[in-house]
Design an enzyme around this catalytic site. Sequence first.
Site: not given
Length: 907
Positions: A470, A567
């Site tokens: 991320e 995710e």
Amino acid sequence: MEIFSALSIKVLAVLALLAGTCSSKESFMILSMDGEWIAKETIVGYEFNATVPGGIYTDLMNANIIENVFFRYNDNSSRWVGYNNWTYSKIFTVDADLLNYIQVNLVFEGIDTIAQIILNDVFIANTSNMFLRYIIDVKDSLKVGTNNLTVFFESPVEVGKKLNDGQLKDYKIPLECPNEAYRGECHINMLRKMQASFSWDWGPAFPSVGLWKPVYLESYNESLIRYVVTDVIDKDDDTWSLNVDTYFANNTKQAVKGQLNVAIDTDTSKVTEIYVVDVKIDSNNEIVHSAFIDIPKNQVKQWWPNGYGSQSLYQLQVDFLAEADGTAHSKSQKIGFRSVELVQDDLEKGATFYFKINGVPIFAKGSNEIPINVLPEVGQDKDTIRYLLQSAKDVHMNMLRVWGGGVYESDNFYEVADELGIMIWQDFMFACSLYPVKQDYLNSVTAEVNHNVKRIYSHPSIVIYAGNNENEGVLADNWYDTKGNYDLYKKDYVTLYIDTIKAEFDRVTKNRSIYVSSSPSNGKESESEGWVAEQPGSSLYGDVHYYNYVKDAWSSTSYPVPRFCSEFGYQSLPFEFSWLTATNNSADLSINGEFMDYRQHHPLGNAEMEVLIVENLNLPSNSSNYDSGFIYLSQVLYAQAIRVESEHYRRYRSYLNEDGEGYTMGALYWQLNDVWVAPTWSSIDYTGRWKMLHYFAKDMFSPVIVTGHLDWGRQLNLYTVNDQLNPVEDVTVILRIYKYDSPDFKPMYENRTNMTLNAAGSQLIQTISVDNFLVDQNCGEALNASLNCFFYFIIEKQSNTGTSVAVSPENYFFPEKLKQSTLASPTVNITSIKAKDTNTYEITVTTNNIAYFVWLDSQSIKGRFSENGFLLVEVTRTIWFYSAQNTTASELEAVLTVTHLKDPRWA
Ligand SMILES: *[C@@H]1O[C@H](CO)[C@@H](O)[C@H](O)[C@H]1NC(C)=O
Ligand SMILES: *[C@@H]1O[C@H](CO)[C@@H](O)[C@H](O)[C@H]1NC(C)=O
Ligand SMILES: *[C@@H]1O[C@H](CO)[C@@H](O)[C@H](O)[C@H]1NC(C)=O
Ligand SMILES: *[C@@H]1O[C@H](CO)[C@@H](O)[C@H](O)[C@H]1NC(C)=O
Ligand SMILES: *[C@@H]1O[C@H](CO)[C@@H](O)[C@H](O)[C@H]1NC(C)=O
Ligand SMILES: *[C@@H]1O[C@H](CO)[C@@H](O)[C@H](O)[C@H]1NC(C)=O
Ligand SMILES: *[C@@H]1O[C@H](CO)[C@@H](O)[C@H](O)[C@H]1NC(C)=O
Ligand SMILES: *[C@@H]1O[C@H](CO)[C@@H](O)[C@H](O)[C@H]1NC(C)=O
């Protein structure tokens, strides 16, 4: 490279020598330093026995200095451990033989993290990277007789702070401190240490220190094999080319001479290649011998992901015979033959993003793995690893992502993944932060990439590597207010993930493997935008992470249509019996109490769960059972939500919407496992218990599913999905309408459609105008028909004997919110328990009306049910219980409970 025919007389002489002396000559020596050590601390003066491999928390627990750190608030009361310095010492004896070798090294397979190593009162090395293997030349500091090896660990919290203070002279590198709700420590981004060891939103802070992997002395004259790195190259239609790179240990000559035998047992023969080795240390400071061996494709079976074929593995044995003294050293490992491609073909808008294994497009189904344990030494546990990966396989998963805030997992982890066909998406260990780019830090990262890639690269299960978790989003979406200095931080980003990590990765893997700069990223689009895309979360490129705790979690219209969702998830609370392993105080089970709040590290997490439940269901109305009711509802909510979301991604595998989104080829929910008993996103809790989601995963990831999705116009689109590579012919898709209140269990309507399910794809098979249709089926008037009835689907096939067998799991669709619908209040009982053997029990569940999310709980008896959280549309159902411990039917009967959505205890 030379082959056997070119073998020199000299090498043959070595072989002859070996044949005569093998039995008497020690080829090399390994002296383990594992086992008993002494640990010390100077402030209080603790001194106690410690175990290596191990770690400070485990040692302190074993010495009864601290209590079980996973119990109640003990993570907090043992926090001082992380602020202290600790010394580990071992007194050991060395005999002359060991020191007679030319090369004598002390090897630490893993040191957590900041340490000084002292041998016989002489400083020999500093360490600062938990992910490295440290090899220290100790020939001159060891002595015959008694030696004292001491490792002085400095508090990682203190060092993190010091490094950050030093860094501030240049500029800030956020994230300096985690959100308060994490109850964590600051500056983990300054350290090459498991990023989650200073806390996460699903885990406690344990700023560990210790020797978390084996320690040993090794001695040799010529060299040892350090790594055997293999790669299979799809050479042509008939041939795999197996690249075997053998990396040798350094020696004083900085060159290695001898003979290398590489042998592989194929299905039909033993392929053995013999090479004369004469290699010098190269410009990369490596001593490496590179070989290519042709393996006819018809001699080996391909390795396939779970669900696509077998996981054939072949033993590769590499033996090195040193020319100088005839010493031998061997390494063996299992390899698999498979090709991997990440397909990013241009579409009208954006590009695809999916994996082809052996040329076959694979829809990636699975989850994200967080560290096996927050204590790194416990994370090596083989039983836990096998249990988790087997649990993944058992619910049709074919991929797990090893998340970038944990550790590069143990060799055993990847071996089991190879064996079970679980593809691994491997992050490098950087997560949710910016990182330093000082030269010594980059050098450490380069060594980390080098070591870990060489260590794990040969595993056929690993199909992709990603630079971080991320961090592209951290920059692009300005998480930490870095926009003001964007160019500088972007330059640092490229320096770390591209110029350092990708460069070393490409070098070691010879540009043959797949590396994406971040998880998630826009894939090739991120690259073309200079590695930080304007919109890393774009659904048109690469993968996405998607979380939303506001929209209706049970409606597929709430979800994006990405190419690949790596995710997504929701939180839930573990069941009571799991909580009772973490507390003995029943007041702790109060949802709004101090303990539940303490264990909730996600800011406002409990409030979010409540909001999401209330959207679709009623909160428990009975205050005396409020907490058990809330726990159950939290699991119902998240299990169904993630099922809806996963099936939404699966139905888009063959479709694009009007915005050009779709061809979705991956659904990896967050998260598989837990590191303590707490409200988290996991589907398997810390005790190993499958939460409701894990049972749902078995259905939603089933190779064939039938699934309904309501669009904005209240049209129900009914899809089938078949992941198998062959069409499934002559199946019957059964659609039934049931009234929620059906004491006779008779459907209001049934339709059977015979059809063929296309291979490897999804199909829209029917569109139904829900409200009108339900009026037509006598569910009620226009205003309430959708509140009275629901849809039930299943796909069946006629067997040879004429009976119908299910080829899909059951599925259902609720046309309106359940809290408004006219649900019955059935009585659900367990009416019989029969033992088949000490581990297998046949359980009959009986109801007098349709029951929803029926949940069996075996409480203290560990085990697994054949299904759980199910819809009961018939009077009785047989469920199997597979206990993980020996028990009896009467013991099971004493603890087994059943509940459901309208359980009178709270509904
Ligand atoms: C530490 O180990 C030694 C050797 O096994 C043993 O004699 C001693 O009692 C142990 N000390 C403690 C505090 O358990
Ligand atoms: C830990 O060791 C460091 C380095 O020697 C020292 O500066 C620090 O004061 C020590 N901390 C404690 C709590 O003893
Ligand atoms: C081993 O060496 C360390 C560090 O020099 C020292 O503190 C310790 O007392 C030594 N242990 C023994 C048993 O001599
Ligand atoms: C091998 O030796 C070279 C030269 O002394 C050194 O730079 C390199 O780091 C050594 N490699 C290992 C793995 O120790
Ligand atoms: C019922 O099944 C038939 C085929 O058997 C199909 O043509 C029809 O569309 C189905 N209707 C509904 C509403 O399910
Ligand atoms: C559908 O298939 C079933 C089972 O093969 C068969 O019995 C039935 O006649 C078929 N129905 C139609 C309408 O073809
Ligand atoms: C369930 O058990 C209760 C209590 O034994 C009994 O009264 C009831 O009839 C049972 N209901 C069903 C559906 O088996
Ligand atoms: C379960 O029972 C079997 C047979 O009685 C025995 O061999 C086994 O050791 C037992 N397992 C456990 C975990 O107690």
